[in-house]
Scaffold this active site. Structure first.
Site, short mmCIF file in Angstrom:
data_model
loop_
_atom_site.label_atom_id
_atom_site.label_comp_id
_atom_site.label_asym_id
_atom_site.label_seq_id
_atom_site.Cartn_x
_atom_site.Cartn_y
_atom_site.Cartn_z
N GLU A 270 -6.66 -8.87 3.96
CA GLU A 270 -5.71 -8.29 4.93
C GLU A 270 -5.72 -9.14 6.18
O GLU A 270 -6.77 -9.30 6.81
CB GLU A 270 -6.11 -6.85 5.29
N ASN B 217 -6.64 1.83 2.97
CA ASN B 217 -7.28 3.12 3.19
C ASN B 217 -6.83 4.16 2.16
O ASN B 217 -7.57 5.07 1.82
CB ASN B 217 -6.94 3.63 4.60
N ASN C 50 -12.36 -0.48 -0.25
CA ASN C 50 -11.67 -0.99 0.94
C ASN C 50 -12.32 -0.48 2.21
O ASN C 50 -12.55 0.74 2.35
CB ASN C 50 -10.20 -0.52 0.92
N GLU C 51 -12.64 -1.36 3.11
CA GLU C 51 -13.11 -1.03 4.48
C GLU C 51 -14.05 0.18 4.50
O GLU C 51 -13.86 1.09 5.32
CB GLU C 51 -11.92 -0.81 5.41
N TYR D 284 -6.76 -8.38 12.11
CA TYR D 284 -5.44 -8.10 12.70
C TYR D 284 -5.47 -8.56 14.16
O TYR D 284 -6.43 -8.27 14.87
CB TYR D 284 -5.13 -6.60 12.65
N GLU E 174 0.85 -1.19 0.00
CA GLU E 174 0.00 0.00 0.00
C GLU E 174 0.88 1.24 0.00
O GLU E 174 2.00 1.23 0.54
CB GLU E 174 -0.88 -0.02 1.27
O1 AHR Z 1 -2.40 -1.37 7.97
C1 AHR Z 1 -3.05 -1.38 6.72
C2 AHR Z 1 -4.41 -0.75 6.81
O2 AHR Z 1 -5.22 -1.48 7.71
C3 AHR Z 1 -5.19 -0.73 5.53
O3 AHR Z 1 -4.98 0.41 4.80
C4 AHR Z 1 -6.61 -0.80 5.97
O4 AHR Z 1 -7.44 -1.42 5.01
C5 AHR Z 1 -6.57 -1.49 7.30
O5 AHR Z 1 -7.34 -0.85 8.24
#
Ligand code: AHR
Length: 499
Positions: free
Chosen positions: A292, A72, A172-173, A244, A27
């Site tokens: 992700e 993001n 995305n998100e 995550y 990214e």
């Molecule tokens: O750490 C990467 C970010 O984490 C990404 O841009 C986003 O999609 C997520 O929240």
């Protein structure tokens, strides 16, 4: 010594592992691109400014797919800024990460770089500040042979052949308040549907990923997924899922158990998909794009905003992170029946597999090794193991298996790889009942461990944590035994037929 047993049969399978399970993500964020994979002026940079030292490490991982350009970042990105003569590209502030985007690295640089890596691209379109028009223009630029405005523009930029990008993320998100131009599920579902339609009308060979909930913690999960899917189910090929794992309490046994939440998250996302399948009386199975996933911890370097290539969330992972990361990978393998794409996030710098210094060295974060092992030995068919492990309780989790395993059989190679994390402070005997493989012989045992769970790799000590050879396995007909050291990541490999 405590013992964990696993019964494995060639007839009881989860399913084949998709090749695209071994993916990553780059990214425009911090020093992922600038001072990461791209640094003109670095002693190892090639004529395009790509760092050769980084490229060599990336190649080792044998990545199948890489997602780009965000994240993001995508939700306010104008892709056109990053193509054409470099001296004409605009410099802009990026609101997502509060950085200065010089646009010296864009789509064509990424495509050139990913070819050197040998992976397939997954592109994310901006459905935040932009919409159908920008997405269709980008698709035309990438996938049309020529004779149209944007495909001829690509040719004029020195790329005569279309890229024929297969997989596209529809944003995305967009459920998150941190996202530029967040949407409600209704708004997004409608936009995703209309974008998917137009993109597939332009190129019926593509597949698209609809944005699922950004995490299990967000209050709109799994309602967001249901509503979005009700709109886009018949047009989408995948629902995205992000997860995550961060250490919330200062307690290692609890941290090591956290991949169990990831397992729950996957089950719940699948349940949302299947609920909508039923609602719509559809015959189609919705697969997950786990685009992700990673472990996460407080950064080792403070971030300086409004720079280009300033380290953001730059983390040297510790030995305990290796164990959690390994478990997360095994969690993905065990749901190979529904997960078709997975991208570790992010590849270089931030929370990466590879760390770099500006103008200096590149080295492996220790999470590199479980990824490498699964990418190297995890291709084949996942076997559904019957596992009986000692268990433990923490304040947050009960009944946590001490041994967290997954097994992949490669019938062509006649090789069986058993991956296992020992979450405990004592060694455990791993007893394998491989009754369908009477001709079994031991191949190799790789271990990642360290006497200190807070150990990490640095530019000066890049091999502080590195794989070593394990004690091996004792084989007796269709049975085998190996010892898993305390707090260790293991790969125990066998040949399943006599040579
Ligand atoms: O750490 C990467 C970010 O984490 C990404 O841009 C986003 O999609 C997520 O929240």
């Amino acid at each position: 010594m405590k013992q964990a047993t696993i019964i494995l049969s060639r007839d009881f399978t989860v399913g084949p592992v998709s090749d695209r399970m071994f993916g990553s993500f780059v990214e425009h964020m911090g020093s992922v691109i600038y001072n990461g994979i791209y640094e003109p002026g670095h002693p190892t940079a090639d004529a395009d400014g790509f760092r050769r030292d980084v490229l060599e490490l990336v190649r080792e991982l044998n990545l199948s797919v890489i997602r780009y350009p965000g994240g993001n970042f995508t939700s306010s990105y104008r892709w056109e800024d990053g193509v054409g003569p470099k001296e004409l590209r605009p410099v802009r502030p990026d609101p997502a990460w509060k950085q200065i985007e010089t646009n010296q690295f864009g789509l064509n640089e990424f495509m050139k770089w990913i070819r050197l890596v040998g992976a397939e691209p997954i592109l994310t379109v901006n459905l935040g500040t932009r919409g159908i028009d920008a997405a269709r223009d980008l698709l035309e630029y990438c996938n049309f042979a020529g004779g149209t405005y944007w495909s001829d523009m690509r040719k004029s930029h020195g790329v005569p052949e279309p890229y024929r990008v297969r997989t596209w993320c529809l944003g995305n998100e967009l459920d998150g308040e941190w996202q530029v131009a967040r949407k409600t599920a209704e708004q997004y579902g409608q936009l995703a549907l209309e974008t998917a339609k137009v993109m597939k009308w332009l190129d019926p060979d593509i597949e698209v990923v609809a944005v699922g909930s950004s995490s299990r913690q967000i209050s709109t999960f799994p309602e967001w997924d249901r509503i979005v899917l009700e709109h886009v189910y018949e047009w989408a090929d995948y629902l995205s899922i992000h997860h995550y794992i961060g250490k919330r309490e200062n307690d290692t046994p609890t941290y090591l158990a956290m991949p169990l939440e990831m397992e729950r998250h996957i089950e719940e996302a699948i349940a949302a998909c299947d609920y909508v399948k039923g609602l719509l009386r559809s015959n189609k199975v919705m697969y997950l794009s786990f685009d992700e996933w990673n472990v996460w911890r407080e950064p080792d370097v403070p971030y300086t905003p409004w720079q280009t290539g300033s380290p953001y969330d730059w983390v040297r992972f510790r030995m305990e992170d290796v164990l959690v990361f390994g478990s997360a990978m095994l969690t993905l393998l065990r749901r190979a029946d529904r997960i078709r794409i997975a991208c570790q996030s992010l590849l270089v710098n931030t929370i990466p597999l590879i760390l770099t210094e500006k103008g200096g060295k590149a080295w492996r974060n220790p999470t590199f090794y479980p990824f490498l092992h699964v990418s190297r030995y995890g291709r084949g068919v996942v076997l559904r193991g019957l596992v009986d492990s000692p268990r433990y309780d923490t304040k947050t989790y009960t009944d946590v298996p001490v041994v967290d395993p997954a097994a992949v059989w490669n019938p062509e190679m006649e090789e069986l790889s058993v991956f296992a994390v020992n979450r405990g402070e004592e060694p455990v005997v791993l007893a394998l009942d491989l009754r369908d493989f009477p001709q079994l012989s031991f191949l190799e045992h790789h271990v990642v461990k360290h006497e200190r769970l807070d150990a990490f790799n640095t530019a000066e000590r890049p091999d502080e944590i590195a794989p070593r050879r394990g004690a091996g396995a004792r084989v007796d007909g269709g049975r085998a035994e190996a010892v898993l050291d305390p707090y260790s990541w293991n790969v125990v490999r066998f040949r399943t037929r006599r040579a």
